[in-house]
Scaffold this motif. Structure first.
Motif, PDB file in Angstrom:
ATOM      1  N   GLU A  49     -30.096  -4.669  55.423  1.00 55.06           N
ATOM      2  CA  GLU A  49     -29.726  -5.904  54.726  1.00 55.06           C
ATOM      3  C   GLU A  49     -30.589  -6.087  53.483  1.00 55.06           C
ATOM      4  O   GLU A  49     -30.087  -6.400  52.407  1.00 55.06           O
ATOM      5  CB  GLU A  49     -29.885  -7.115  55.645  1.00 55.06           C
ATOM      6  CG  GLU A  49     -28.862  -7.214  56.744  1.00 55.06           C
ATOM      7  CD  GLU A  49     -27.464  -7.488  56.239  1.00 55.06           C
ATOM      8  OE1 GLU A  49     -27.284  -8.225  55.249  1.00 55.06           O
ATOM      9  OE2 GLU A  49     -26.515  -6.967  56.840  1.00 55.06           O
ATOM     10  N   TRP A  50     -31.880  -5.907  53.629  1.00 56.97           N
ATOM     11  CA  TRP A  50     -32.795  -6.046  52.497  1.00 56.97           C
ATOM     12  C   TRP A  50     -32.533  -4.970  51.450  1.00 56.97           C
ATOM     13  O   TRP A  50     -32.618  -5.229  50.242  1.00 56.97           O
ATOM     14  CB  TRP A  50     -34.249  -5.992  52.968  1.00 56.97           C
ATOM     15  CG  TRP A  50     -34.692  -7.291  53.564  1.00 56.97           C
ATOM     16  CD1 TRP A  50     -34.749  -7.607  54.889  1.00 56.97           C
ATOM     17  CD2 TRP A  50     -35.112  -8.455  52.864  1.00 56.97           C
ATOM     18  NE1 TRP A  50     -35.187  -8.896  55.041  1.00 56.97           N
ATOM     19  CE2 TRP A  50     -35.416  -9.442  53.814  1.00 56.97           C
ATOM     20  CE3 TRP A  50     -35.248  -8.759  51.508  1.00 56.97           C
ATOM     21  CZ2 TRP A  50     -35.855 -10.709  53.457  1.00 56.97           C
ATOM     22  CZ3 TRP A  50     -35.700 -10.020  51.154  1.00 56.97           C
ATOM     23  CH2 TRP A  50     -35.989 -10.977  52.131  1.00 56.97           C
ATOM     24  N   ALA A  51     -32.228  -3.776  51.900  1.00 59.23           N
ATOM     25  CA  ALA A  51     -31.962  -2.682  50.963  1.00 59.23           C
ATOM     26  C   ALA A  51     -30.708  -2.969  50.140  1.00 59.23           C
ATOM     27  O   ALA A  51     -30.712  -2.797  48.914  1.00 59.23           O
ATOM     28  CB  ALA A  51     -31.821  -1.360  51.718  1.00 59.23           C
ATOM     29  N   TYR A  52     -29.636  -3.404  50.788  1.00 54.52           N
ATOM     30  CA  TYR A  52     -28.418  -3.749  50.056  1.00 54.52           C
ATOM     31  C   TYR A  52     -28.701  -4.878  49.057  1.00 54.52           C
ATOM     32  O   TYR A  52     -28.228  -4.843  47.918  1.00 54.52           O
ATOM     33  CB  TYR A  52     -27.291  -4.161  51.008  1.00 54.52           C
ATOM     34  CG  TYR A  52     -26.578  -3.004  51.649  1.00 54.52           C
ATOM     35  CD1 TYR A  52     -25.856  -2.092  50.884  1.00 54.52           C
ATOM     36  CD2 TYR A  52     -26.605  -2.813  53.027  1.00 54.52           C
ATOM     37  CE1 TYR A  52     -25.190  -1.025  51.469  1.00 54.52           C
ATOM     38  CE2 TYR A  52     -25.940  -1.751  53.620  1.00 54.52           C
ATOM     39  CZ  TYR A  52     -25.233  -0.861  52.839  1.00 54.52           C
ATOM     40  OH  TYR A  52     -24.566   0.191  53.418  1.00 54.52           O
ATOM     41  N   ALA A  53     -29.467  -5.871  49.484  1.00 52.49           N
ATOM     42  CA  ALA A  53     -29.806  -6.977  48.579  1.00 52.49           C
ATOM     43  C   ALA A  53     -30.609  -6.458  47.393  1.00 52.49           C
ATOM     44  O   ALA A  53     -30.316  -6.797  46.239  1.00 52.49           O
ATOM     45  CB  ALA A  53     -30.588  -8.051  49.331  1.00 52.49           C
ATOM     46  N   GLY A  54     -31.599  -5.630  47.666  1.00 53.13           N
ATOM     47  CA  GLY A  54     -32.438  -5.098  46.593  1.00 53.13           C
ATOM     48  C   GLY A  54     -31.661  -4.259  45.600  1.00 53.13           C
ATOM     49  O   GLY A  54     -31.854  -4.381  44.380  1.00 53.13           O
ATOM     50  N   LEU A  55     -30.783  -3.402  46.094  1.00 52.20           N
ATOM     51  CA  LEU A  55     -29.978  -2.567  45.197  1.00 52.20           C
ATOM     52  C   LEU A  55     -29.042  -3.431  44.355  1.00 52.20           C
ATOM     53  O   LEU A  55     -28.842  -3.167  43.160  1.00 52.20           O
ATOM     54  CB  LEU A  55     -29.191  -1.524  45.999  1.00 52.20           C
ATOM     55  CG  LEU A  55     -30.033  -0.475  46.733  1.00 52.20           C
ATOM     56  CD1 LEU A  55     -29.141   0.399  47.611  1.00 52.20           C
ATOM     57  CD2 LEU A  55     -30.839   0.368  45.768  1.00 52.20           C
ATOM     58  N   THR A  56     -28.500  -4.472  44.965  1.00 50.85           N
ATOM     59  CA  THR A  56     -27.625  -5.384  44.223  1.00 50.85           C
ATOM     60  C   THR A  56     -28.416  -6.159  43.173  1.00 50.85           C
ATOM     61  O   THR A  56     -27.963  -6.308  42.029  1.00 50.85           O
ATOM     62  CB  THR A  56     -26.917  -6.354  45.191  1.00 50.85           C
ATOM     63  OG1 THR A  56     -26.182  -5.590  46.151  1.00 50.85           O
ATOM     64  CG2 THR A  56     -25.971  -7.281  44.453  1.00 50.85           C
ATOM     65  N   PHE A  57     -29.605  -6.637  43.535  1.00 47.89           N
ATOM     66  CA  PHE A  57     -30.449  -7.349  42.571  1.00 47.89           C
ATOM     67  C   PHE A  57     -30.842  -6.435  41.417  1.00 47.89           C
ATOM     68  O   PHE A  57     -30.878  -6.869  40.261  1.00 47.89           O
ATOM     69  CB  PHE A  57     -31.711  -7.898  43.224  1.00 47.89           C
ATOM     70  CG  PHE A  57     -31.469  -8.968  44.247  1.00 47.89           C
ATOM     71  CD1 PHE A  57     -30.358  -9.793  44.202  1.00 47.89           C
ATOM     72  CD2 PHE A  57     -32.373  -9.158  45.278  1.00 47.89           C
ATOM     73  CE1 PHE A  57     -30.145 -10.786  45.150  1.00 47.89           C
ATOM     74  CE2 PHE A  57     -32.173 -10.148  46.225  1.00 47.89           C
ATOM     75  CZ  PHE A  57     -31.065 -10.952  46.171  1.00 47.89           C
ATOM     76  N   ASP A  58     -31.141  -5.183  41.714  1.00 48.00           N
ATOM     77  CA  ASP A  58     -31.503  -4.234  40.668  1.00 48.00           C
ATOM     78  C   ASP A  58     -30.355  -4.080  39.668  1.00 48.00           C
ATOM     79  O   ASP A  58     -30.559  -4.147  38.456  1.00 48.00           O
ATOM     80  CB  ASP A  58     -31.868  -2.878  41.279  1.00 48.00           C
ATOM     81  CG  ASP A  58     -32.218  -1.858  40.214  1.00 48.00           C
ATOM     82  OD1 ASP A  58     -33.345  -1.919  39.683  1.00 48.00           O
ATOM     83  OD2 ASP A  58     -31.366  -0.993  39.922  1.00 48.00           O
ATOM     84  N   LEU A  59     -29.159  -3.884  40.192  1.00 49.44           N
ATOM     85  CA  LEU A  59     -27.991  -3.715  39.327  1.00 49.44           C
ATOM     86  C   LEU A  59     -27.653  -5.005  38.576  1.00 49.44           C
ATOM     87  O   LEU A  59     -27.306  -4.970  37.397  1.00 49.44           O
ATOM     88  CB  LEU A  59     -26.803  -3.232  40.158  1.00 49.44           C
ATOM     89  CG  LEU A  59     -25.646  -2.606  39.404  1.00 49.44           C
ATOM     90  CD1 LEU A  59     -26.101  -1.456  38.529  1.00 49.44           C
ATOM     91  CD2 LEU A  59     -24.593  -2.122  40.382  1.00 49.44           C
ATOM     92  N   TYR A  90     -27.651  -8.151  33.569  1.00 47.30           N
ATOM     93  CA  TYR A  90     -28.095  -9.321  32.818  1.00 47.30           C
ATOM     94  C   TYR A  90     -28.954  -8.910  31.621  1.00 47.30           C
ATOM     95  O   TYR A  90     -28.820  -9.477  30.526  1.00 47.30           O
ATOM     96  CB  TYR A  90     -28.875 -10.292  33.707  1.00 47.30           C
ATOM     97  CG  TYR A  90     -29.350 -11.485  32.936  1.00 47.30           C
ATOM     98  CD1 TYR A  90     -28.473 -12.524  32.633  1.00 47.30           C
ATOM     99  CD2 TYR A  90     -30.657 -11.560  32.473  1.00 47.30           C
ATOM    100  CE1 TYR A  90     -28.891 -13.617  31.887  1.00 47.30           C
ATOM    101  CE2 TYR A  90     -31.078 -12.645  31.728  1.00 47.30           C
ATOM    102  CZ  TYR A  90     -30.196 -13.676  31.445  1.00 47.30           C
ATOM    103  OH  TYR A  90     -30.614 -14.743  30.706  1.00 47.30           O
ATOM    104  N   SER A  91     -29.826  -7.921  31.809  1.00 48.47           N
ATOM    105  CA  SER A  91     -30.685  -7.462  30.722  1.00 48.47           C
ATOM    106  C   SER A  91     -29.853  -6.919  29.566  1.00 48.47           C
ATOM    107  O   SER A  91     -30.150  -7.188  28.396  1.00 48.47           O
ATOM    108  CB  SER A  91     -31.654  -6.389  31.222  1.00 48.47           C
ATOM    109  OG  SER A  91     -32.514  -6.931  32.190  1.00 48.47           O
ATOM    110  N   PHE A  92     -28.820  -6.150  29.891  1.00 50.22           N
ATOM    111  CA  PHE A  92     -27.948  -5.627  28.843  1.00 50.22           C
ATOM    112  C   PHE A  92     -27.176  -6.750  28.150  1.00 50.22           C
ATOM    113  O   PHE A  92     -26.970  -6.716  26.937  1.00 50.22           O
ATOM    114  CB  PHE A  92     -26.998  -4.565  29.387  1.00 50.22           C
ATOM    115  CG  PHE A  92     -27.672  -3.245  29.626  1.00 50.22           C
ATOM    116  CD1 PHE A  92     -28.321  -2.573  28.602  1.00 50.22           C
ATOM    117  CD2 PHE A  92     -27.660  -2.666  30.884  1.00 50.22           C
ATOM    118  CE1 PHE A  92     -28.953  -1.361  28.814  1.00 50.22           C
ATOM    119  CE2 PHE A  92     -28.284  -1.451  31.106  1.00 50.22           C
ATOM    120  CZ  PHE A  92     -28.931  -0.791  30.068  1.00 50.22           C
TER     121      PHE A  92
END
Length: 129
Positions: A71-81, A86-88
């Motif tokens: 669950e945390w991994a999916y959240a982290g990967l989604t937050f990264d993307l 947003y940065s772009f």
């Protein structure tokens, strides 16, 4: 159940490939990664941290078991993307660059949704026995 498993592994494999391939240049602080971070305005010392975090997230979604870590991994990967998207947007990147993030979100969502469907189906099967 077999069809669901195939879809799960396709989406999970694509997620692992996408995020895993992105983590290596970050971990190594490659020239291209440094240039991208400078363009966005981020400090380059974040590169190895984000790279290792992505790689650990990929490992977590591939290794069987550990549902809470997944669950945390999916959240982290989604937050990264989401952060990259947003940065772009913030620097005025072309629409094509921002649109190129959509497949990443789709494969992460596909992996996440099918992971939970498979898990629910396995629990249902074990209760029937």
């Amino acid at each position: 159940m077999r069809r669901l498993t195939v879809i799960y592994w396709i989406c999970t494999g694509l997620t692992a490939l996408l995020m895993g391939m992105g983590s290596i240049p970050n971990i190594l602080s490659s020239a291209d990664s440094i240039a991208l971070f400078q363009q966005i305005g981020y400090p380059t010392y974040l590169l190895p941290f984000l790279g290792v975090a992505k790689l650990l997230g990929v490992i977590a979604i591939i290794v069987p078991g550990f549902p809470r870590i997944k669950e945390w991994a999916y959240a982290g990967l989604t937050f990264d993307l989401a952060g990259a998207t947003y940065s772009f947007l913030a620097i005025g990147a072309p629409v094509a660059v921002i649109a190129s993030m959509i497949p990443g979100f789709l494969v992460i969502a596909g992996s996440y949704v099918t992971y939970h469907k498979r898990r629910k189906a396995k629990i249902s099967l074990s209760l029937e026995v």
